[in-house]
Design an enzyme around this catalytic site. Structure first.
Site, short mmCIF file in Angstrom:
data_model
loop_
_atom_site.label_atom_id
_atom_site.label_comp_id
_atom_site.label_asym_id
_atom_site.label_seq_id
_atom_site.Cartn_x
_atom_site.Cartn_y
_atom_site.Cartn_z
CD GLU A 160 34.52 43.34 34.18
OE1 GLU A 160 35.54 42.92 35.56
OE2 GLU A 160 34.84 43.10 33.56
CD GLU B 194 41.09 51.65 28.35
OE1 GLU B 194 39.38 51.17 28.45
OE2 GLU B 194 40.94 52.55 27.43
CB CYS C 121 35.94 44.89 28.94
SG CYS C 121 35.93 45.54 27.56
N GLY D 6 42.84 44.83 32.69
CA GLY D 6 42.53 43.96 33.02
C GLY D 6 41.40 44.13 34.53
CG ASN E 36 38.80 39.27 27.82
OD1 ASN E 36 40.25 39.32 28.44
ND2 ASN E 36 38.74 40.20 27.16
CE LYS F 208 52.01 40.04 33.21
NZ LYS F 208 51.06 38.78 32.42
P1 NDP Z 1 43.91 40.60 36.14
O1 NDP Z 1 43.90 42.05 36.33
O2 NDP Z 1 44.05 38.82 36.71
O3 NDP Z 1 45.08 40.50 34.81
C1 NDP Z 1 44.96 41.38 33.38
C2 NDP Z 1 46.30 41.42 33.10
O4 NDP Z 1 48.20 41.98 34.07
C3 NDP Z 1 47.28 39.90 33.28
O5 NDP Z 1 48.45 39.84 32.39
C4 NDP Z 1 48.27 39.32 34.78
O6 NDP Z 1 49.52 38.34 34.70
C5 NDP Z 1 48.74 40.55 34.88
N1 NDP Z 1 48.54 41.39 35.80
C6 NDP Z 1 48.49 40.51 37.82
N2 NDP Z 1 49.11 41.05 38.43
C7 NDP Z 1 49.77 42.25 37.97
C8 NDP Z 1 50.36 43.09 38.67
N3 NDP Z 1 50.96 42.79 40.58
N4 NDP Z 1 51.79 44.04 38.31
C9 NDP Z 1 51.54 44.30 36.69
N5 NDP Z 1 50.22 43.24 36.29
C10 NDP Z 1 49.19 42.49 36.54
O7 NDP Z 1 42.65 40.21 34.96
P2 NDP Z 1 42.26 38.73 33.86
O8 NDP Z 1 43.42 38.01 33.28
O9 NDP Z 1 41.52 38.08 35.01
O10 NDP Z 1 41.27 39.81 33.07
C11 NDP Z 1 39.87 39.97 33.27
C12 NDP Z 1 39.41 41.51 33.61
O11 NDP Z 1 40.01 42.06 32.54
C13 NDP Z 1 38.22 41.62 33.19
O12 NDP Z 1 38.09 42.88 35.12
C14 NDP Z 1 37.85 42.87 32.74
O13 NDP Z 1 36.41 43.77 32.51
C15 NDP Z 1 38.98 43.26 32.80
N6 NDP Z 1 39.36 43.65 31.02
C16 NDP Z 1 39.04 45.08 30.68
C17 NDP Z 1 38.99 45.68 28.98
C18 NDP Z 1 38.73 46.93 28.56
O14 NDP Z 1 39.23 47.50 27.76
N7 NDP Z 1 37.78 47.74 29.94
C19 NDP Z 1 38.86 44.68 27.88
C20 NDP Z 1 38.91 43.02 29.14
C21 NDP Z 1 38.76 42.48 30.05
P3 NDP Z 1 48.55 37.31 34.74
O15 NDP Z 1 47.38 36.75 34.12
O16 NDP Z 1 50.06 36.56 34.73
O17 NDP Z 1 48.46 36.67 36.27
#
Ligand code: NDP
Length: 490
Positions: free
Chosen positions: A382, A248, A282, A226, A150, A173
């Site tokens: 969340e 974050e 988020c 994430g 997002n 990434k």
């Molecule tokens: P995820 O935590 O599932 O994924 C985030 C990123 O981490 C993706 O690129 C994912 O890759 C990658 N990833 C997954 N597993 C690993 C690993 N073992 N090591 C390193 N990287 C990894 O989050 P979502 O994509 O579902 O996003 C939603 C989340 O993000 C929510 O909790 C939201 O609140 C948070 N968020 C926070 C923000 C902030 O600024 N505080 C802003 C926006 C979102 P892949 O997709 O390939 O699995």
């Protein structure tokens, strides 16, 4: 079907493997994406490390780095409409939101472009004779930037722009859920004229690509956005390389409305806080706390507005709320809403899939749950979806207790016309952002980040550039007198 490539060492590549990407508004495959596994992730990091030490990058002045960032900002602005169309197609985020947000991303690159030549060291007074003591700020090294699906152009800008301004190199990434806009953005990086390897953009699955990237011995800093569960993996991964880390993570942000608030204004802000981006934000204001005296009045206004939200296909400018990005996301929301109803919450509106939208799309109605006097999970978990959990409070103490009853601490909203109360509440709310009589305002010059399970570090603002620098202490002996023999007593 469209085909995308990733960008390593200044070249566009097919990828070690490939996978299909699904359009969330139709449920149909629309594009084919490259997938970095161990070998390509490693190559990307090595390219960034080479670039870091290459004269083509290291030899540039700070002002020249800034000019490259300005050029990238201009290119984003010129191409914002196309990038927005891609983000809309890949994530289902509505086009009226992606167009506005991506045009503004250019300002983040410009802000950090301007900071590039304002990083100064210090002359330090020390208690030693004939000694010049100075501190120098050096680029920290190779940065691994990881973003969710997002708002990914925005979330990558707050990592790439300060890193580049500081003189670092980057491997970004993109989330495998929706990498198209960032893979298209790589073309703008190329066009802007960054030396090969300075910015590398790959996509791949977290379990392999994300793990290899964040634990790589040549990575000096990880900037991660994430969820908290993934962040725990990242923290463990950085035990291997001792990389500096910014996290974050998510939020369960409270919006508090006092009896004296402008209720119309508050209602509009609340609707935007939770239903913009279909709640997949988020900072979504997913918990609404209303003071008892205006509970019924405010709730009625919000429900009326929520029912009027136009749900539609994301590419239509008239659409006000589109689908969720993934089917898993909608399944989770359905589960938590059902659990909350079982725990005693009352469904005020929504709580279902709209029948008049394509059933393979991930649509869900704007949903409001009255969670007064319950421990409904909609109040704590969340959801990343269009679900507002509403509760009541009596006074400031009660509002603070409920607002702070979360492990997260990203954003908060406060609606009141009482300046004294504002000041008291701002000090007591445990959140990285407090919006007073407004919500969801951001600027490149303001820090962004949270407390608790929202992670640590702040992105945006002047101080964030120092996350991408490290201090070197330099001692210069200035006397012509030789240093005496240390073993001869004087
Ligand atoms: P995820 O935590 O599932 O994924 C985030 C990123 O981490 C993706 O690129 C994912 O890759 C990658 N990833 C997954 N597993 C690993 C690993 N073992 N090591 C390193 N990287 C990894 O989050 P979502 O994509 O579902 O996003 C939603 C989340 O993000 C929510 O909790 C939201 O609140 C948070 N968020 C926070 C923000 C902030 O600024 N505080 C802003 C926006 C979102 P892949 O997709 O390939 O699995």
């Amino acid at each position: 079907m469209k085909t995308f490539h990733y960008y390593i060492d200044g070249r566009f590549e097919d990828g070690e493997a490939r996978f299909d990407s699904v359009d969330p508004s139709t449920g149909e495959v629309w594009a084919n994406m490259p997938e970095a596994r161990t070998a390509d992730t490693d190559r990307a990091v090595k390219a960034a490390d080479r670039a870091l030490n290459d004269a083509a990058w290291r030899g540039l002045t700070a002002a020249a780095r800034g000019k490259l960032l300005y050029r990238l900002g201009d290119l984003i602005e010129q191409n914002a409409s196309d990038l927005a169309d891609l983000e809309t197609q890949d994530t289902g985020k509505i086009v009226r939101e992606t167009k506005a947000q991506i045009a503004y991303v250019a300002e983040y690159y410009r802000y950090f472009a301007g900071l590039a030549d304002k990083i100064e060291g210090r002359v330090v007074p020390v208690d030693k004779k004939d000694m010049d003591a100075t501190t120098h700020n050096e680029p920290i090294g190779v940065v691994a930037a990881i973003v969710p699906w997002n708002s990914q152009l925005f979330l990558s800008a707050v990592k790439i722009a300060p890193a580049i301004a500081a003189g670092c190199t980057v491997v970004l990434k993109a989330s495998e859920e929706a990498p198209a806009p960032l893979l298209a953005f790589a073309k703008l990086v190329h066009e802007a004229g960054f030396p090969p390897g300075v910015i590398n953009i790959i996509t791949g699955f977290g379990a392999e690509c994300g793990r290899v990237l964040t634990s790589h011995p040549l990575v000096a800093r990880v900037a991660f956005t994430g969820g908290p569960e993934t962040a725990r993996h990242v923290v463990r991964n950085t035990a291997d390389n001792f990389a500096h880390l910014t996290l974050e993570l998510g939020g369960k942000s409270p919006v508090m409305v006092f009896d004296d608030a402008d209720l119309d204004s508050a209602a509009n802000a609340i609707i935007a806080s939770i239903f913009a981006a279909t709640g997949q934000s988020c900072v979504a204001g997913s918990r609404l706390l209303i003071q008892r005296g205006v509970y019924d009045d405010l709730l009625a206004r919000i429900v009326e507005k929520a029912k009027r939200i136009r749900i539609g296909v994301p590419s239509d400018f008239a659409t006000e709320m589109g689908p969720l990005a993934t089917r898993q996301q909608r399944d989770k929301i359905e589960r938590v809403v059902a659990e909350s109803l079982e725990a005693g919450a009352t469904l005020i509106t929504g709580g279902a899939v709209p029948q008049d939208m394509p059933q393979k799309g991930n649509y869900y109605l704007p949903t409001i749950l009255d969670c007064r006097n319950t421990s409904a999970s909609a109040l704590t978990e969340e959801l990343f979806g269009p679900v507002l959990a509403v509760s009541v409070f009596d006074d400031e103490d009660d509002a603070v207790a409920q607002a702070n009853s979360t492990r997260f601490g990203l954003a908060s909203g406060l609606f009141t016309r009482d300046i004294g109360r504002t000041s008291r509440m701002v000090k007591r709310i445990r959140a990285g952002i407090v919006w007073v009589n407004t919500y969801r305002v951001i600027a490149p010059s303001m820090p962004f980040g949270g407390y608790g399970d929202t992670g640590y570090g702040r992105e945006g603002g002047v101080a964030s550039i120092y996350d991408y620098l490290r201090t070197k202490s330099v001692w210069i002996y200035t006397s012509d007198e030789p240093i005496g023999d240390p073993f001869v007593m004087r």
